[in-house]
Design an enzyme around this catalytic site. Sequence first.
Site, PDB file in Angstrom:
ATOM      1  CB  SER A   1       5.118   7.329 -13.434  1.00 46.48           C
ATOM      2  OG  SER A   1       5.071   8.176 -12.317  1.00 46.48           O
TER       3      SER A   1
ATOM      4  CE1 TYR B   1      10.298   6.022 -12.511  1.00 44.67           C
ATOM      5  CE2 TYR B   1       8.863   7.739 -11.616  1.00 44.67           C
ATOM      6  CZ  TYR B   1       9.041   6.448 -12.092  1.00 44.67           C
ATOM      7  OH  TYR B   1       7.962   5.597 -12.155  1.00 44.67           O
TER       8      TYR B   1
ATOM      9  CE  LYS C   1       8.736   4.780 -15.633  1.00 43.21           C
ATOM     10  NZ  LYS C   1       8.793   3.418 -16.182  1.00 43.21           N
TER      11      LYS C   1
ATOM     12  CG  ASN D   1       8.053   4.259  -2.609  1.00 45.04           C
ATOM     13  OD1 ASN D   1       8.759   3.457  -3.195  1.00 45.04           O
ATOM     14  ND2 ASN D   1       7.732   5.427  -3.123  1.00 45.04           N
TER      15      ASN D   1
HETATM   16  N1  UDP Z   1       6.306   9.991   3.132  1.00 42.31           N
HETATM   17  C1  UDP Z   1       6.567  10.252   4.477  1.00 42.31           C
HETATM   18  N2  UDP Z   1       7.534   9.530   5.090  1.00 42.31           N
HETATM   19  C2  UDP Z   1       8.264   8.564   4.460  1.00 42.31           C
HETATM   20  C3  UDP Z   1       7.978   8.310   3.090  1.00 42.31           C
HETATM   21  C4  UDP Z   1       7.003   9.043   2.448  1.00 42.31           C
HETATM   22  O1  UDP Z   1       5.940  11.128   5.097  1.00 42.31           O
HETATM   23  O2  UDP Z   1       9.150   7.956   5.058  1.00 42.31           O
HETATM   24  C5  UDP Z   1       5.243  10.752   2.438  1.00 42.31           C
HETATM   25  C6  UDP Z   1       5.749  11.554   1.273  1.00 42.31           C
HETATM   26  O3  UDP Z   1       6.170  12.836   1.701  1.00 42.31           O
HETATM   27  C7  UDP Z   1       4.504  11.609   0.370  1.00 42.31           C
HETATM   28  C8  UDP Z   1       3.753  10.325   0.695  1.00 42.31           C
HETATM   29  O4  UDP Z   1       4.306   9.844   1.917  1.00 42.31           O
HETATM   30  O5  UDP Z   1       3.702  12.700   0.768  1.00 42.31           O
HETATM   31  C9  UDP Z   1       3.926   9.264  -0.384  1.00 42.31           C
HETATM   32  O6  UDP Z   1       5.297   9.130  -0.635  1.00 42.31           O
HETATM   33  P1  UDP Z   1       5.871   7.967  -1.560  1.00 42.31           P
HETATM   34  O7  UDP Z   1       7.365   8.152  -1.643  1.00 42.31           O
HETATM   35  O8  UDP Z   1       5.386   6.639  -1.089  1.00 42.31           O
HETATM   36  O9  UDP Z   1       5.187   8.221  -2.973  1.00 42.31           O
HETATM   37  P2  UDP Z   1       5.249   9.487  -3.975  1.00 42.31           P
HETATM   38  O10 UDP Z   1       6.100  10.530  -3.385  1.00 42.31           O
HETATM   39  O11 UDP Z   1       5.811   8.923  -5.218  1.00 42.31           O
HETATM   40  O12 UDP Z   1       3.837   9.911  -4.139  1.00 42.31           O
END
Ligand code: UDP
Length: 334
Positions: free
Chosen positions: A127, A151, A155, A201
């Site tokens: 990741s 997590y 990884k 996500n």
């Molecule tokens: N995010 C958001 N609202 C949600 C879920 C995620 O604004 O309900 C934002 C989160 O803060 C991040 C982006 O979307 O900036 C991607 O988040 P995700 O959890 O999909 O992936 P990761 O954090 O692993 O990059």
Amino acid sequence: MAQKKILLTGGLGYIGSHIIASMEDPSLVVIADNCSNCDIEQIDRLKQLVALERHQVYLVDCTDLNAFEVIFKENEIDTVIHLAGLKAVGESVAKPIEYYTNNLNATLNVLTLCDRYHVNRLIFSSSATVYGPQVSPMNESMTLLKTTNPYAETKAISERMIEDYCVVHPEMAATSLRYFNPVGAHPSGIIGEFPKGIPNNLLPYVQQVASGKRPWLNVFGNDYETSDGTPIRDYIHVLDLASAHLCVLKSPQAGYRIYNVGTGVGTSVLGLVHAFEDANQLTIKTKITDRRSGDVAESTADVSKIKKELGWVSHYTIQDICKDAWNFEQKHSK
Ligand code: UDP
């Protein structure tokens, strides 16, 4: 001589299913899955897409060495694609012991059995979170910084275990693929991501707002130093991610390698919401809320290494991602 098989641990999950659906010959696949984050009906869904037989699936937990070993006794495993693992960042902060126990024991058992059964090819599902908080675009030669959650640490440690294993097994061809943000679904709408409970996500959450399951999307902060103030990520279609695995399978090289798998293109949270609205001609209600702890402003991949060494590039656009995600959601949201 028995036919050589490719073992996918976690093969019934989101990424594993899309790899299997993309394979030229799925009869070569053996799946190990404990269905902790998927359901058994996933076998039937996959059967709608490819010729998969029930006997190719072992309902085992990779942390149970004896049960896991049965697969190696009953099949001539040539390659392991190790995907099995717990994967929710927030949950890992709340349940560190579960994450370390599960993810590290699974990787240790994979290596133990590779050693015992002389399996010389391994692809590991890593990741981008292993980089820790660094400046984007991130490249594979960067020194890893302290990770921000258990997590990510599982990884990073798993990568290290595989690298150390390769030192004493020079015949091993092992590759860690550092995924950025896998999203979207198979264009058939038959398989995709099935989040259990409230999605963590972004895109699965947007899908559920679109289907009316959730009233609005909470946008976690709009005061980041980015063009529209919301965080930027490198969203990659799950079928592009699948094709990166197939690309590695086709070019085994002894030694340990690491590749980023992303598109190299960043999209902000609001950018993704607007792309979803445009691609599917609908409106997503949003509310700006506080930042989510642990989020970084930007995470995008430098994808030059995988392009140069393996010739792999992504093909799907953000529009494709949004269309496939919504098609999948419509078929499954009841
Ligand atoms: N995010 C958001 N609202 C949600 C879920 C995620 O604004 O309900 C934002 C989160 O803060 C991040 C982006 O979307 O900036 C991607 O988040 P995700 O959890 O999909 O992936 P990761 O954090 O692993 O990059």
